[in-house]
Scaffold this motif. Structure first.
Motif, mmCIF file in Angstrom:
data_model
loop_
_atom_site.group_PDB
_atom_site.id
_atom_site.type_symbol
_atom_site.label_atom_id
_atom_site.label_comp_id
_atom_site.label_asym_id
_atom_site.label_seq_id
_atom_site.Cartn_x
_atom_site.Cartn_y
_atom_site.Cartn_z
ATOM 1 N N VAL A 238 0.881 -1.177 0.000
ATOM 2 C CA VAL A 238 0.000 0.000 0.000
ATOM 3 C C VAL A 238 0.916 1.224 0.000
ATOM 4 O O VAL A 238 1.627 1.464 0.967
ATOM 5 N N PRO A 239 0.932 1.969 -1.094
ATOM 6 C CA PRO A 239 1.885 3.078 -1.181
ATOM 7 C C PRO A 239 1.494 4.216 -0.247
ATOM 8 O O PRO A 239 0.331 4.343 0.146
ATOM 9 N N ILE A 240 2.463 5.039 0.080
ATOM 10 C CA ILE A 240 2.150 6.213 0.890
ATOM 11 C C ILE A 240 1.546 7.270 -0.028
ATOM 12 O O ILE A 240 2.158 7.654 -1.021
ATOM 13 N N VAL A 241 0.361 7.673 0.266
ATOM 14 C CA VAL A 241 -0.230 8.801 -0.446
ATOM 15 C C VAL A 241 -0.234 9.942 0.560
ATOM 16 O O VAL A 241 -0.921 9.851 1.583
ATOM 17 N N PRO A 242 0.564 10.971 0.334
ATOM 18 C CA PRO A 242 0.676 12.011 1.358
ATOM 19 C C PRO A 242 -0.688 12.563 1.758
ATOM 20 O O PRO A 242 -1.535 12.813 0.907
ATOM 21 N N HIS A 243 -0.897 12.649 3.033
ATOM 22 C CA HIS A 243 -2.095 13.255 3.627
ATOM 23 C C HIS A 243 -3.387 12.484 3.386
ATOM 24 O O HIS A 243 -4.476 13.024 3.527
ATOM 25 N N ALA A 244 -3.248 11.208 3.012
ATOM 26 C CA ALA A 244 -4.451 10.390 2.839
ATOM 27 C C ALA A 244 -4.561 9.396 3.984
ATOM 28 O O ALA A 244 -3.569 9.070 4.636
ATOM 29 N N LEU A 245 -5.764 8.941 4.232
ATOM 30 C CA LEU A 245 -5.989 7.896 5.235
ATOM 31 C C LEU A 245 -6.323 6.607 4.507
ATOM 32 O O LEU A 245 -6.954 6.635 3.450
ATOM 33 N N VAL A 246 -5.922 5.481 5.078
ATOM 34 C CA VAL A 246 -6.292 4.189 4.505
ATOM 35 C C VAL A 246 -7.563 3.734 5.229
ATOM 36 O O VAL A 246 -7.621 3.769 6.455
ATOM 37 N N VAL A 247 -8.562 3.350 4.464
ATOM 38 C CA VAL A 247 -9.791 2.821 5.060
ATOM 39 C C VAL A 247 -9.778 1.319 4.828
ATOM 40 O O VAL A 247 -9.657 0.857 3.695
ATOM 41 N N ASN A 248 -9.907 0.569 5.928
ATOM 42 C CA ASN A 248 -9.762 -0.876 5.873
ATOM 43 C C ASN A 248 -11.019 -1.518 6.474
ATOM 44 O O ASN A 248 -11.334 -1.284 7.644
ATOM 45 N N VAL A 249 -11.715 -2.321 5.701
ATOM 46 C CA VAL A 249 -12.924 -2.964 6.227
ATOM 47 C C VAL A 249 -12.537 -4.050 7.239
ATOM 48 O O VAL A 249 -11.573 -4.780 7.020
ATOM 49 N N GLY A 250 -13.275 -4.146 8.326
ATOM 50 C CA GLY A 250 -13.030 -5.190 9.322
ATOM 51 C C GLY A 250 -14.052 -6.316 9.216
ATOM 52 O O GLY A 250 -15.051 -6.203 8.492
ATOM 53 N N ASP A 251 -13.806 -7.398 9.955
ATOM 54 C CA ASP A 251 -14.672 -8.587 9.890
ATOM 55 C C ASP A 251 -16.151 -8.270 10.136
ATOM 56 O O ASP A 251 -17.033 -8.884 9.543
ATOM 57 N N GLN A 252 -16.409 -7.323 11.053
ATOM 58 C CA GLN A 252 -17.820 -7.121 11.415
ATOM 59 C C GLN A 252 -18.620 -6.479 10.277
ATOM 60 O O GLN A 252 -19.825 -6.676 10.182
ATOM 61 N N MET A 253 -17.928 -5.750 9.405
ATOM 62 C CA MET A 253 -18.645 -5.229 8.222
ATOM 63 C C MET A 253 -18.823 -6.337 7.188
ATOM 64 O O MET A 253 -19.814 -6.364 6.472
ATOM 65 N N GLN A 254 -17.872 -7.254 7.135
ATOM 66 C CA GLN A 254 -18.056 -8.400 6.229
ATOM 67 C C GLN A 254 -19.292 -9.195 6.675
ATOM 68 O O GLN A 254 -20.099 -9.626 5.858
ATOM 69 N N ILE A 255 -19.454 -9.344 7.984
ATOM 70 C CA ILE A 255 -20.616 -10.061 8.515
ATOM 71 C C ILE A 255 -21.903 -9.281 8.206
ATOM 72 O O ILE A 255 -22.870 -9.827 7.672
ATOM 73 N N MET A 256 -21.916 -7.991 8.522
ATOM 74 C CA MET A 256 -23.128 -7.192 8.338
ATOM 75 C C MET A 256 -23.546 -7.082 6.874
ATOM 76 O O MET A 256 -24.719 -6.920 6.564
ATOM 77 N N THR A 257 -22.550 -7.143 5.963
ATOM 78 C CA THR A 257 -22.902 -7.046 4.542
ATOM 79 C C THR A 257 -23.083 -8.447 3.938
ATOM 80 O O THR A 257 -23.103 -8.596 2.714
ATOM 81 N N ASN A 258 -23.176 -9.434 4.787
ATOM 82 C CA ASN A 258 -23.360 -10.822 4.346
ATOM 83 C C ASN A 258 -22.279 -11.237 3.347
ATOM 84 O O ASN A 258 -22.560 -11.913 2.357
ATOM 85 N N GLY A 259 -21.077 -10.767 3.605
ATOM 86 C CA GLY A 259 -19.931 -11.176 2.785
ATOM 87 C C GLY A 259 -19.761 -10.394 1.497
ATOM 88 O O GLY A 259 -18.851 -10.685 0.725
ATOM 89 N N ILE A 260 -20.626 -9.387 1.272
ATOM 90 C CA ILE A 260 -20.492 -8.649 0.000
ATOM 91 C C ILE A 260 -19.220 -7.811 0.012
ATOM 92 O O ILE A 260 -18.483 -7.765 -0.960
ATOM 93 N N ILE A 261 -18.972 -7.133 1.124
ATOM 94 C CA ILE A 261 -17.691 -6.431 1.164
ATOM 95 C C ILE A 261 -16.718 -7.204 2.058
ATOM 96 O O ILE A 261 -17.119 -7.908 2.968
ATOM 97 N N LYS A 262 -15.459 -7.056 1.734
ATOM 98 C CA LYS A 262 -14.443 -7.954 2.288
ATOM 99 C C LYS A 262 -13.586 -7.294 3.349
ATOM 100 O O LYS A 262 -13.257 -6.125 3.263
ATOM 101 N N SER A 263 -13.212 -8.105 4.315
ATOM 102 C CA SER A 263 -12.280 -7.663 5.345
ATOM 103 C C SER A 263 -10.914 -8.216 4.944
ATOM 104 O O SER A 263 -10.658 -9.415 5.085
ATOM 105 N N PRO A 264 -10.057 -7.407 4.386
ATOM 106 C CA PRO A 264 -8.826 -7.954 3.793
ATOM 107 C C PRO A 264 -7.789 -8.377 4.830
ATOM 108 O O PRO A 264 -7.660 -7.751 5.885
#
Ligand SMILES: O=C(O)CCC(=O)C(=O)O
Ligand SMILES: [Fe+2]
Length: 332
Positions: A238-264
């Motif tokens: 994951v490259p450094i993009v100055p002044h950006a934040l990385v948004v990372n999905v966690g397991d509980q969103m994978q559960i709530m979306t019934n696996g549609i979005i992934k927790s990497p």
């Protein structure tokens, strides 16, 4: 190219648009890749933006975006760096107790066979405010508490916007996920410190894991790279993009979306000369609240993948002790 925001480890697999400057992309008529997206544009996102968000989160489970003013982010990163450069004795005042999740220290040790991470971290519950354990909040550097307070409120706003946008991208009521997390959802900050390591090929700063959270917002070191994301059995930097934040999905969103979005699955590597800092802020539902796949995301074509679960953080910890993968244990 919705998926080209991380660079492949191997040169030939890098997405072409990453080699171009913004000017070159503009001349070629390219769409801005996700690493250029302003998170604030998710306030009232147009349909194309929602579509992109959904496809990025279901394939990668993460993206980078800009949201805060530059000097604000620099202050947050600096305060973390200053804390870790304090003398050992000073940091010891905030040591994590043996079985406690909060405080400063290395890995929680659950077995003598455990391979440890080459990192120290300071974990603090930052919201709800009345659950803060201020005795673990450093008094030095001088503005640590004030800056951490300010940063937590800002990340909370970002998460609120993001959860609404994700819900809309999945054709759900915009408050669907926020309701599952509850009014008194928790926010945990982890200040990660990866000292230089003379044998970086022999250790990991952070072993491969997926976050147990709803979503994690990560402020990466502004100079030293180290985060890798696993996709299709391959590690991507994951490259450094100055002044950006990385948004990372966690397991509980994978559960709530019934696996549609992934927790990497992701990991952090170390560097032989340079230290690296990151600040991860994750949200967790109220511990007594049951979370589960949204009804609107369950149908004949996509049957329910996960059972409802309460206090997934505790489930995750139990699995960690047994060497099991937590999300596998909540499958129906
Ligand atoms: O330091 C990093 O880049 C990753 C941190 C992380 O994955 C975490 O704190 O869960
Ligand atoms: Fe993580």
């Amino acid at each position: 190219m919705a998926e080209s925001f991380v660079e492949a480890d191997r040169e030939e697999e890098e997405a072409p648009s990453l080699h171009k400057t913004a000017h070159e992309m503009s001349i070629d008529g390219d769409e801005p890749p996700p690493r250029y997206i302003l998170l604030t544009s998710l306030f009232s996102p147009p349909p194309e933006q929602l579509h992109k968000l959904r496809s990025t989160l279901s394939s990668w489970g993460c993206f980078q975006g800009m949201v805060f003013q530059i000097h604000t982010l620099t202050r947050y990163g600096n305060v973390a760096k200053q804390f870790f450069s304090l003398p050992v004795e000073e940091k010891k005042k905030y040591s994590r107790a043996e079985k406690d999740g909060e405080g400063h220290g290395g890995d929680l040790i659950v077995s003598h066979k455990q391979v440890l991470d080459w990192s120290d971290r300071l974990a603090l519950k930052v919201l709800p405010e009345d659950q803060r354990r201020l005795n673990l909040w450093p008094e030095s550097p001088a503005h640590f508490r004030e800056i951490t307070h300010e940063y937590s409120l800002k990340v909370k706003c970002v998460l609120d916007i993001l959860f609404k946008a994700i819900a809309k991208s999945l054709n759900l009521e915009e408050d669907s996920f926020l309701n599952q997390f509850g009014q008194r959802a928790q926010l945990i900050a982890r200040f990660n410190f990866y000292p230089p390591c003379p044998r970086p090929e022999q250790v990991l700063g952070l072993k491969p894991h997926s976050d147990k959270s709803g979503v994690t917002v990560l402020l990466q070191d502004k100079e030293v790279e180290g985060l890798h994301v696993l996709k299709d059995d391959q590690w991507f930097r994951v490259p450094i993009v100055p002044h950006a934040l990385v948004v990372n999905v966690g397991d509980q969103m994978q559960i709530m979306t019934n696996g549609i979005i992934k927790s990497p699955v992701h990991r952090a590597v170390t560097n032989p000369e340079k230290l690296r800092i990151s600040v991860a802020v994750s949200n967790e539902p109220e511990p007594e609240k049951e979370i589960g796949p949204e009804e609107g995301l369950i149908d004949e074509k996509r049957p329910r993948l996960y059972r409802n679960v309460k206090n997934y953080a505790a489930v995750n910890f139990e699995c960690f002790q047994k060497g099991e993968v937590a999300i596998e244990t909540v499958k129906v």
